[in-house]
Design a protein around this motif. Structure first.
Motif, PDB file in Angstrom:
ATOM      1  N   GLU A 186       0.804  -1.216   0.000  1.00 18.67           N
ATOM      2  CA  GLU A 186       0.000   0.000   0.000  1.00 18.67           C
ATOM      3  C   GLU A 186       0.844   1.276   0.000  1.00 18.67           C
ATOM      4  O   GLU A 186       0.378   2.317  -0.438  1.00 18.67           O
ATOM      5  CB  GLU A 186      -0.960  -0.007   1.193  1.00 18.67           C
ATOM      6  CG  GLU A 186      -1.897  -1.204   1.253  1.00 18.67           C
ATOM      7  CD  GLU A 186      -2.701  -1.418  -0.028  1.00 18.67           C
ATOM      8  OE1 GLU A 186      -2.970  -0.429  -0.739  1.00 18.67           O
ATOM      9  OE2 GLU A 186      -3.047  -2.581  -0.331  1.00 18.67           O
ATOM     10  N   SER A 187       2.083   1.191   0.475  1.00 15.75           N
ATOM     11  CA  SER A 187       2.934   2.387   0.485  1.00 15.75           C
ATOM     12  C   SER A 187       3.847   2.443  -0.734  1.00 15.75           C
ATOM     13  O   SER A 187       3.853   3.428  -1.475  1.00 15.75           O
ATOM     14  CB  SER A 187       3.768   2.453   1.775  1.00 15.75           C
ATOM     15  OG  SER A 187       4.594   1.306   1.922  1.00 15.75           O
ATOM     16  N   LEU A 188       4.609   1.390  -0.982  1.00  9.17           N
ATOM     17  CA  LEU A 188       5.597   1.401  -2.064  1.00  9.17           C
ATOM     18  C   LEU A 188       4.994   1.115  -3.436  1.00  9.17           C
ATOM     19  O   LEU A 188       5.331   1.770  -4.422  1.00  9.17           O
ATOM     20  CB  LEU A 188       6.698   0.376  -1.779  1.00  9.17           C
ATOM     21  CG  LEU A 188       7.775   0.218  -2.860  1.00  9.17           C
ATOM     22  CD1 LEU A 188       8.607   1.481  -2.995  1.00  9.17           C
ATOM     23  CD2 LEU A 188       8.675  -0.987  -2.554  1.00  9.17           C
ATOM     24  N   GLU A 214       2.441   7.764   1.633  1.00 10.96           N
ATOM     25  CA  GLU A 214       3.198   6.817   0.812  1.00 10.96           C
ATOM     26  C   GLU A 214       4.697   6.891   1.082  1.00 10.96           C
ATOM     27  O   GLU A 214       5.373   5.860   1.214  1.00 10.96           O
ATOM     28  CB  GLU A 214       2.904   7.053  -0.667  1.00 10.96           C
ATOM     29  CG  GLU A 214       1.473   6.687  -1.056  1.00 10.96           C
ATOM     30  CD  GLU A 214       1.174   7.002  -2.505  1.00 10.96           C
ATOM     31  OE1 GLU A 214       1.980   6.640  -3.379  1.00 10.96           O
ATOM     32  OE2 GLU A 214       0.119   7.624  -2.763  1.00 10.96           O
ATOM     33  N   HIS A 215       5.244   8.096   1.186  1.00 13.09           N
ATOM     34  CA  HIS A 215       6.684   8.218   1.438  1.00 13.09           C
ATOM     35  C   HIS A 215       7.050   7.740   2.842  1.00 13.09           C
ATOM     36  O   HIS A 215       8.017   6.985   3.029  1.00 13.09           O
ATOM     37  CB  HIS A 215       7.133   9.660   1.241  1.00 13.09           C
ATOM     38  CG  HIS A 215       7.460  10.016  -0.170  1.00 13.09           C
ATOM     39  ND1 HIS A 215       8.220   9.207  -0.990  1.00 13.09           N
ATOM     40  CD2 HIS A 215       7.139  11.106  -0.921  1.00 13.09           C
ATOM     41  CE1 HIS A 215       8.360   9.769  -2.176  1.00 13.09           C
ATOM     42  NE2 HIS A 215       7.711  10.919  -2.162  1.00 13.09           N
ATOM     43  N   ALA A 258       9.229   4.379   3.863  1.00 14.48           N
ATOM     44  CA  ALA A 258      10.448   4.463   4.671  1.00 14.48           C
ATOM     45  C   ALA A 258      10.345   3.606   5.921  1.00 14.48           C
ATOM     46  O   ALA A 258      11.269   2.838   6.247  1.00 14.48           O
ATOM     47  CB  ALA A 258      10.716   5.924   5.048  1.00 14.48           C
ATOM     48  N   LEU A 259       9.237   3.697   6.638  1.00 18.08           N
ATOM     49  CA  LEU A 259       9.101   2.920   7.872  1.00 18.08           C
ATOM     50  C   LEU A 259       8.947   1.431   7.588  1.00 18.08           C
ATOM     51  O   LEU A 259       9.435   0.595   8.353  1.00 18.08           O
ATOM     52  CB  LEU A 259       7.933   3.447   8.697  1.00 18.08           C
ATOM     53  CG  LEU A 259       8.140   4.865   9.257  1.00 18.08           C
ATOM     54  CD1 LEU A 259       6.898   5.342   9.988  1.00 18.08           C
ATOM     55  CD2 LEU A 259       9.344   4.921  10.189  1.00 18.08           C
ATOM     56  N   THR A 303      -6.193   6.142   5.483  1.00 17.46           N
ATOM     57  CA  THR A 303      -5.580   5.584   4.273  1.00 17.46           C
ATOM     58  C   THR A 303      -5.319   4.091   4.444  1.00 17.46           C
ATOM     59  O   THR A 303      -5.248   3.573   5.567  1.00 17.46           O
ATOM     60  CB  THR A 303      -4.250   6.274   3.950  1.00 17.46           C
ATOM     61  OG1 THR A 303      -3.274   5.914   4.951  1.00 17.46           O
ATOM     62  CG2 THR A 303      -4.416   7.788   3.910  1.00 17.46           C
ATOM     63  N   ALA A 304      -5.154   3.408   3.329  1.00 12.26           N
ATOM     64  CA  ALA A 304      -4.784   1.994   3.374  1.00 12.26           C
ATOM     65  C   ALA A 304      -3.424   1.809   4.025  1.00 12.26           C
ATOM     66  O   ALA A 304      -3.183   0.818   4.737  1.00 12.26           O
ATOM     67  CB  ALA A 304      -4.781   1.411   1.958  1.00 12.26           C
ATOM     68  N   VAL A 305      -2.524   2.760   3.813  1.00 13.96           N
ATOM     69  CA  VAL A 305      -1.203   2.702   4.448  1.00 13.96           C
ATOM     70  C   VAL A 305      -1.359   2.712   5.969  1.00 13.96           C
ATOM     71  O   VAL A 305      -0.716   1.925   6.680  1.00 13.96           O
ATOM     72  CB  VAL A 305      -0.326   3.892   4.002  1.00 13.96           C
ATOM     73  CG1 VAL A 305       0.980   3.923   4.791  1.00 13.96           C
ATOM     74  CG2 VAL A 305      -0.028   3.808   2.508  1.00 13.96           C
ATOM     75  N   GLY A 306      -2.204   3.579   6.487  1.00 16.49           N
ATOM     76  CA  GLY A 306      -2.410   3.664   7.927  1.00 16.49           C
ATOM     77  C   GLY A 306      -2.979   2.379   8.505  1.00 16.49           C
ATOM     78  O   GLY A 306      -2.562   1.931   9.576  1.00 16.49           O
ATOM     79  N   THR A 307      -3.924   1.775   7.804  1.00 17.57           N
ATOM     80  CA  THR A 307      -4.509   0.509   8.263  1.00 17.57           C
ATOM     81  C   THR A 307      -3.449  -0.587   8.322  1.00 17.57           C
ATOM     82  O   THR A 307      -3.359  -1.343   9.305  1.00 17.57           O
ATOM     83  CB  THR A 307      -5.648   0.082   7.325  1.00 17.57           C
ATOM     84  OG1 THR A 307      -6.668   1.094   7.337  1.00 17.57           O
ATOM     85  CG2 THR A 307      -6.260  -1.244   7.763  1.00 17.57           C
TER      86      THR A 307
END
Length: 327
Positions: free
Chosen positions: A58-60, A140-141, A145-146, A212-216
């Motif tokens: 979801e991030s990269l 996303e960034h 990174a994390l 966001t999907a990243v947060g989930t």
């Protein structure tokens, strides 16, 4: 399985069932690499496997931010964490984006010609500096990174340093060819959120990725990785957390001294702390001192993941709210 796995024996992906099989199928379609060791090594724990994959996807892989830009960030993180396996992987993936000169510039340890890429690479190496991107790109960034602060530690602790047999990735032509083989997949636009139904844990989304999907995915990974604290005594788990919280996120862990528990007396605390602060220094002796019945592969990946998530949280705490609208 043999190959890159140092201390675990994951079930071969072709024999996987249930949610692991679902992850590998999605990975093959969206990542282009069905048997990526970085995820296969977590397969003893479906909650870790699904959450690590979801955060990465979801991030990269998905979203609106340039894949090239996010690969540069991931490469910066991997360089800072001394993870040659991941540096090589992101070099190959940069070749897959079509930016061959940028890929080889980073592989040589040089600075990108593009100022925006230089800023992103520098921020990946030190996330306490002002963000070179605006709030829209932050999930996303920062998620990328994390995610790699976590994955770098899993890889350094549990895999060999060589991405390809015999270290073939050190040859430029091999890196380029590997990248070209992934180009069609890497350049596809992915629908966000498709990994979330695979998750087996839930957790609170961070402020920088709420809604966001990243947060989930991030919340799910924190929950899954924190389970590893249960493998330690309350005293040892607190010691690891306190040591990482007092760390600046950059300075290597001293080889000797009170900061590193004795292998014979507190092997679990030692392993978890090394995973957090110097995973590339984990030795066969460190693992053997702790990994004995009743502990299993499942336990080992969870203990390493606990150290990794402590480090990820420490790096997250260094994030500055200041941004620079450059990238």
């Amino acid at each position: 399985m043999t190959g890159p796995f140092r201390y675990t024996s994951p079930v071969p992906p072709k024999s996987a069932t249930g949610v692991a099989a679902d992850v590998y199928a999605q990975m093959s379609t969206d990542f282009g690499i069905e048997r990526a060791p970085t995820f296969v090594v977590l397969s003893a724990s479906p909650p870790l496997l699904t959450a690590a994959w979801a955060l990465t996807r979801e991030s990269l892989l998905a979203g609106q931010v340039s894949r090239t830009d996010k690969e540069v960030v991931a490469a910066g993180v991997s360089l800072a964490n001394r993870c040659p396996f991941c540096v090589d992987a992101h070099t190959v993936l940069l070749h897959a984006t079509g930016d061959h000169r940028l890929a080889e510039t980073i592989a040589r340890g040089e600075q990108p010609a593009d100022p925006a890429h230089r800023r992103l690479l520098a921020w990946g190496k030190d996330m306490s500096t002002p963000r070179p991107f605006g709030p829209t790109a932050a999930p996303e960034h920062i998620g990328t990174a994390l995610a790699f602060h976590f994955i770098n530690r899993i890889v350094s602790a549990l895999l060999t340093e060589s991405m390809l047999p015999g270290g073939l990735q050190r040859i430029r032509a091999v890196r380029s060819a590997a990248g070209r083989s992934l180009a069609r997949t890497v350049r596809r636009e992915l629908v966000t959120g498709l990994s979330l139904p695979l998750l087996e844990t839930e957790g609170e989304a961070p402020a920088w990725a709420v809604g966001t999907a990243v947060g989930t995915a991030y919340g799910a990974l924190r929950t899954a990785a924190e389970l590893g604290a249960g493998l330690l005594s309350e005293e040892d788990a607190a010691f690891v957390r306190q040591s990482v919280a007092a760390w600046d996120g950059v300075t290597p862990l001293p080889v000797h001294g009170a900061d590193l528990p004795d292998r014979a007396e507190r092997p679990g605390a030692r392993l978890a702390l090394l995973a957090a602060r110097a995973p590339y220094r984990i030795t066969d002796e460190d693992v053997a001192a702790w990994l004995a019945p009743p502990f299993t592969d499942h336990c080992l990946v969870h203990l390493i993941a606990f150290g990794a998530i402590c480090a990820m949280g420490r790096v997250e705490a260094t994030l500055t709210l200041e941004t620079k609208e450059h990238a």
